[in-house]
Design a protein around this motif. Structure first.
Motif, PDB file in Angstrom:
ATOM      1  N   ASP A   1     -23.129   9.708 -42.362  1.00 26.56           N
ATOM      2  CA  ASP A   1     -24.415  10.401 -42.251  1.00 26.56           C
ATOM      3  C   ASP A   1     -24.282  11.918 -42.404  1.00 26.56           C
ATOM      4  O   ASP A   1     -24.876  12.686 -41.664  1.00 26.56           O
ATOM      5  N   GLY A   2     -23.476  12.342 -43.367  1.00 27.17           N
ATOM      6  CA  GLY A   2     -23.384  13.770 -43.688  1.00 27.17           C
ATOM      7  C   GLY A   2     -22.451  14.574 -42.816  1.00 27.17           C
ATOM      8  O   GLY A   2     -22.322  15.792 -42.994  1.00 27.17           O
ATOM      9  N   ARG A   3     -21.827  13.907 -41.865  1.00 28.89           N
ATOM     10  CA  ARG A   3     -20.893  14.605 -40.970  1.00 28.89           C
ATOM     11  C   ARG A   3     -19.484  14.077 -41.139  1.00 28.89           C
ATOM     12  O   ARG A   3     -19.297  12.908 -41.448  1.00 28.89           O
ATOM     13  N   ILE A   4     -18.522  14.952 -40.861  1.00 30.25           N
ATOM     14  CA  ILE A   4     -17.147  14.469 -40.733  1.00 30.25           C
ATOM     15  C   ILE A   4     -17.003  13.946 -39.305  1.00 30.25           C
ATOM     16  O   ILE A   4     -17.164  14.699 -38.345  1.00 30.25           O
ATOM     17  N   VAL A   5     -16.752  12.646 -39.186  1.00 29.59           N
ATOM     18  CA  VAL A   5     -16.683  12.055 -37.849  1.00 29.59           C
ATOM     19  C   VAL A   5     -15.250  11.770 -37.408  1.00 29.59           C
ATOM     20  O   VAL A   5     -15.005  11.457 -36.252  1.00 29.59           O
ATOM     21  N   GLU A   6     -14.324  11.831 -38.327  1.00 30.50           N
ATOM     22  CA  GLU A   6     -12.923  11.701 -37.946  1.00 30.50           C
ATOM     23  C   GLU A   6     -12.057  12.363 -39.011  1.00 30.50           C
ATOM     24  O   GLU A   6     -12.343  12.284 -40.202  1.00 30.50           O
ATOM     25  N   ARG A   7     -11.005  13.009 -38.577  1.00 37.30           N
ATOM     26  CA  ARG A   7      -9.990  13.550 -39.495  1.00 37.30           C
ATOM     27  C   ARG A   7      -8.635  13.334 -38.855  1.00 37.30           C
ATOM     28  O   ARG A   7      -8.378  13.795 -37.758  1.00 37.30           O
ATOM     29  N   THR A   8      -7.806  12.581 -39.522  1.00 38.83           N
ATOM     30  CA  THR A   8      -6.569  12.091 -38.914  1.00 38.83           C
ATOM     31  C   THR A   8      -5.477  12.042 -39.974  1.00 38.83           C
ATOM     32  O   THR A   8      -5.751  11.635 -41.108  1.00 38.83           O
ATOM     33  N   PRO A   9      -4.237  12.434 -39.631  1.00 39.22           N
ATOM     34  CA  PRO A   9      -3.136  12.254 -40.582  1.00 39.22           C
ATOM     35  C   PRO A   9      -3.086  10.792 -41.031  1.00 39.22           C
ATOM     36  O   PRO A   9      -3.320   9.888 -40.226  1.00 39.22           O
ATOM     37  N   THR A  10      -2.790  10.583 -42.317  1.00 43.67           N
ATOM     38  CA  THR A  10      -2.920   9.252 -42.902  1.00 43.67           C
ATOM     39  C   THR A  10      -2.166   8.174 -42.131  1.00 43.67           C
ATOM     40  O   THR A  10      -2.724   7.117 -41.822  1.00 43.67           O
ATOM     41  N   ALA A  11      -0.906   8.444 -41.822  1.00 42.56           N
ATOM     42  CA  ALA A  11      -0.096   7.413 -41.164  1.00 42.56           C
ATOM     43  C   ALA A  11      -0.734   7.017 -39.834  1.00 42.56           C
ATOM     44  O   ALA A  11      -0.828   5.828 -39.506  1.00 42.56           O
ATOM     45  N   ASP A  12      -1.212   7.999 -39.091  1.00 42.07           N
ATOM     46  CA  ASP A  12      -1.847   7.723 -37.795  1.00 42.07           C
ATOM     47  C   ASP A  12      -3.139   6.932 -37.982  1.00 42.07           C
ATOM     48  O   ASP A  12      -3.444   6.029 -37.209  1.00 42.07           O
ATOM     49  N   PHE A  13      -3.899   7.305 -39.021  1.00 40.97           N
ATOM     50  CA  PHE A  13      -5.167   6.616 -39.253  1.00 40.97           C
ATOM     51  C   PHE A  13      -4.942   5.122 -39.451  1.00 40.97           C
ATOM     52  O   PHE A  13      -5.645   4.294 -38.888  1.00 40.97           O
ATOM     53  N   PHE A  14      -3.946   4.789 -40.252  1.00 41.45           N
ATOM     54  CA  PHE A  14      -3.726   3.369 -40.535  1.00 41.45           C
ATOM     55  C   PHE A  14      -3.016   2.647 -39.390  1.00 41.45           C
ATOM     56  O   PHE A  14      -3.059   1.429 -39.303  1.00 41.45           O
ATOM     57  N   GLU A  15      -2.415   3.413 -38.493  1.00 39.17           N
ATOM     58  CA  GLU A  15      -1.899   2.817 -37.254  1.00 39.17           C
ATOM     59  C   GLU A  15      -3.050   2.451 -36.327  1.00 39.17           C
ATOM     60  O   GLU A  15      -2.988   1.479 -35.581  1.00 39.17           O
ATOM     61  N   GLY A  16      -4.095   3.254 -36.394  1.00 41.01           N
ATOM     62  CA  GLY A  16      -5.257   3.047 -35.542  1.00 41.01           C
ATOM     63  C   GLY A  16      -6.074   4.323 -35.500  1.00 41.01           C
ATOM     64  O   GLY A  16      -5.613   5.330 -34.970  1.00 41.01           O
ATOM     65  N   PRO A  17      -7.283   4.295 -36.076  1.00 38.08           N
ATOM     66  CA  PRO A  17      -8.132   5.498 -36.095  1.00 38.08           C
ATOM     67  C   PRO A  17      -8.436   6.002 -34.684  1.00 38.08           C
ATOM     68  O   PRO A  17      -8.384   5.233 -33.719  1.00 38.08           O
ATOM     69  N   ASP A  18      -8.751   7.279 -34.594  1.00 34.64           N
ATOM     70  CA  ASP A  18      -9.036   7.907 -33.298  1.00 34.64           C
ATOM     71  C   ASP A  18     -10.397   7.511 -32.744  1.00 34.64           C
ATOM     72  O   ASP A  18     -10.612   7.534 -31.543  1.00 34.64           O
ATOM     73  N   THR A  19     -11.329   7.208 -33.646  1.00 42.56           N
ATOM     74  CA  THR A  19     -12.710   7.013 -33.201  1.00 42.56           C
ATOM     75  C   THR A  19     -13.145   5.570 -33.396  1.00 42.56           C
ATOM     76  O   THR A  19     -12.581   4.831 -34.213  1.00 42.56           O
ATOM     77  N   GLU A  20     -14.165   5.195 -32.668  1.00 42.93           N
ATOM     78  CA  GLU A  20     -14.758   3.860 -32.812  1.00 42.93           C
ATOM     79  C   GLU A  20     -15.276   3.670 -34.238  1.00 42.93           C
ATOM     80  O   GLU A  20     -15.076   2.620 -34.847  1.00 42.93           O
ATOM     81  N   ARG A  21     -15.896   4.704 -34.776  1.00 42.71           N
ATOM     82  CA  ARG A  21     -16.405   4.621 -36.152  1.00 42.71           C
ATOM     83  C   ARG A  21     -15.285   4.387 -37.144  1.00 42.71           C
ATOM     84  O   ARG A  21     -15.413   3.621 -38.088  1.00 42.71           O
ATOM     85  N   GLY A  22     -14.175   5.086 -36.908  1.00 50.51           N
ATOM     86  CA  GLY A  22     -13.020   4.918 -37.784  1.00 50.51           C
ATOM     87  C   GLY A  22     -12.490   3.498 -37.722  1.00 50.51           C
ATOM     88  O   GLY A  22     -12.202   2.874 -38.741  1.00 50.51           O
ATOM     89  N   ARG A  23     -12.406   2.969 -36.526  1.00 54.43           N
ATOM     90  CA  ARG A  23     -11.896   1.600 -36.357  1.00 54.43           C
ATOM     91  C   ARG A  23     -12.831   0.596 -37.013  1.00 54.43           C
ATOM     92  O   ARG A  23     -12.384  -0.326 -37.700  1.00 54.43           O
ATOM     93  N   ALA A  24     -14.132   0.820 -36.843  1.00 58.33           N
ATOM     94  CA  ALA A  24     -15.102  -0.106 -37.431  1.00 58.33           C
ATOM     95  C   ALA A  24     -15.025  -0.056 -38.958  1.00 58.33           C
ATOM     96  O   ALA A  24     -15.027  -1.085 -39.633  1.00 58.33           O
ATOM     97  N   PHE A  25     -14.908   1.150 -39.491  1.00 61.74           N
ATOM     98  CA  PHE A  25     -14.856   1.299 -40.956  1.00 61.74           C
ATOM     99  C   PHE A  25     -13.617   0.622 -41.514  1.00 61.74           C
ATOM    100  O   PHE A  25     -13.686  -0.132 -42.480  1.00 61.74           O
ATOM    101  N   LEU A  26     -12.498   0.873 -40.878  1.00 58.66           N
ATOM    102  CA  LEU A  26     -11.239   0.327 -41.367  1.00 58.66           C
ATOM    103  C   LEU A  26     -11.217  -1.203 -41.261  1.00 58.66           C
ATOM    104  O   LEU A  26     -10.769  -1.890 -42.178  1.00 58.66           O
ATOM    105  N   SER A  27     -11.757  -1.723 -40.177  1.00 57.33           N
ATOM    106  CA  SER A  27     -11.698  -3.181 -39.988  1.00 57.33           C
ATOM    107  C   SER A  27     -12.564  -3.891 -41.023  1.00 57.33           C
ATOM    108  O   SER A  27     -12.284  -5.010 -41.418  1.00 57.33           O
ATOM    109  N   ARG A  28     -13.589  -3.222 -41.496  1.00 56.67           N
ATOM    110  CA  ARG A  28     -14.422  -3.825 -42.545  1.00 56.67           C
ATOM    111  C   ARG A  28     -13.695  -3.852 -43.884  1.00 56.67           C
ATOM    112  O   ARG A  28     -13.984  -4.676 -44.734  1.00 56.67           O
ATOM    113  N   LEU A  29     -12.793  -2.902 -44.072  1.00 60.61           N
ATOM    114  CA  LEU A  29     -12.123  -2.791 -45.378  1.00 60.61           C
ATOM    115  C   LEU A  29     -10.868  -3.619 -45.500  1.00 60.61           C
ATOM    116  O   LEU A  29     -10.516  -4.079 -46.570  1.00 60.61           O
ATOM    117  N   LEU A  30     -10.179  -3.741 -44.384  1.00 61.21           N
ATOM    118  CA  LEU A  30      -8.848  -4.377 -44.491  1.00 61.21           C
ATOM    119  C   LEU A  30      -8.922  -5.894 -44.284  1.00 61.21           C
ATOM    120  O   LEU A  30      -9.884  -6.426 -43.823  1.00 61.21           O
TER     121      LEU A  30
END
Ligand SMILES: Nc1ncnc2c1ncn2[C@@H]1O[C@H](COP(=O)(O)OP(=O)(O)OP(=O)(O)O)[C@@H](O)[C@H]1O
Ligand SMILES: [Mg+2]
Length: 242
Positions: free
Chosen positions: A213-242
């Motif tokens: 929605d026009g905002r940056i809601v998470e910014r995380t080093p790549t390796a950490d992101f794929f280990e587990g995003p910092d935010t609920e939104r990040g986790r939800a987004f990733l779980s839909r993709l993988l």
């Protein structure tokens, strides 16, 4: 600490009444690869397009190497910021070589021979040394996209923007284009790229930026992101993709 190469500072962008970028801050360091992900309509393309002034912004600033793009001649901005889109937009009546050599002759005033020599080198670099005389219509989508990348590189940009450059390609052609981009990353090109290819994001990205929605809601080093995003939104987004 050196200045970031690209810096968004409190950027707001509206289309009419609709706000599509909301107070965006983002710094991309020299040689860094930032991968922008997020749902459709979250503002990823708009974010990229503001850097080379394909879009105007209503608040904030975007600096390139410390200088506001708003105060810089738009042609200079576009020479320094290379962009490749989903659609290749090559000139259909020009050969691969002519497509790559055109802007350096017209915009930078390079002698035709020099521009063509460099275009040959660039086409070689994207694996198309044997297609210099081909017209876009005779090339596959993956080959056309590699010509488009060579064409952007011909202006010797300091930063490259890639917006879903493999989305229009048949699956078997995606790899050859991603390999070229990965090569650029290895050579230290600074890049801001939007992709839905999570395997590729993981491979090439230094940092993942998630927009919603026009905002940056998470910014995380790549390796950490794929280990587990910092935010609920990040986790939800990733779980839909993988
Ligand atoms: N030229 C335009 N005029 C009006 N609204 C626009 C325009 N371009 C984009 N928008 C709107 O701005 C918002 C952000 O669009 P944008 O294209 O940046 O999203 P995106 O994250 O790139 O989406 P996608 O993943 O589908 O490419 C969307 O709501 C879109 O409808
Ligand atoms: Mg988009």
């Amino acid at each position: 600490m050196s200045d970031p190469l690209v810096a968004f500072d409190g950027v707001d962008k509206y289309f009419g009444e609709t706000q599509v970028l909301r107070d965006v801050d983002l710094a991309v360091d020299e040689r860094e690869v930032v991968v922008v992900i997020g749902p459709s309509g979250s503002g990823k393309s708009t974010l990229l397009r503001c850097v080379n002034r394909l879009e105007t912004i209503q608040a904030g600033d975007i600096r390139l190497d410390g200088r506001s793009v708003l105060d810089t001649d738009v042609n200079e901005v576009r020479q320094r910021v290379g962009m490749v889109f989903q659609s290749f937009n090559l000139f259909p009546h020009k050969t691969a070589l002519e497509n790559v050599a055109l802007a350096p002759t017209r915009v930078k005033g390079l002698p035709a021979e020099t521009a063509e020599e460099r275009a040959r080198d660039l086409l070689d670099r994207v694996g198309l040394a044997d297609q210099t005389s081909s017209y876009p219509g005779a090339l596959s989508g993956g080959q056309q996209q590699r010509v488009a990348i060579a064409r952007a590189l011909a202006m010797e940009p300091t930063v490259m923007l890639f917006d879903e450059v493999t989305s229009a390609l048949d699956p078997e052609l995606v790899g050859e284009v991603l390999d070229v981009i990965e090569g650029l990353a290895t050579e230290g090109m600074t890049m801001l790229l939007v992709t839905h290819e999570m395997g590729f994001a993981r491979e090439v990205g230094d940092r993942i930026v998630l927009m919603a929605d026009g905002r940056i809601v998470e910014r995380t080093p790549t390796a950490d992101f794929f280990e587990g995003p910092d935010t609920e939104r990040g986790r939800a987004f990733l779980s839909r993709l993988l």
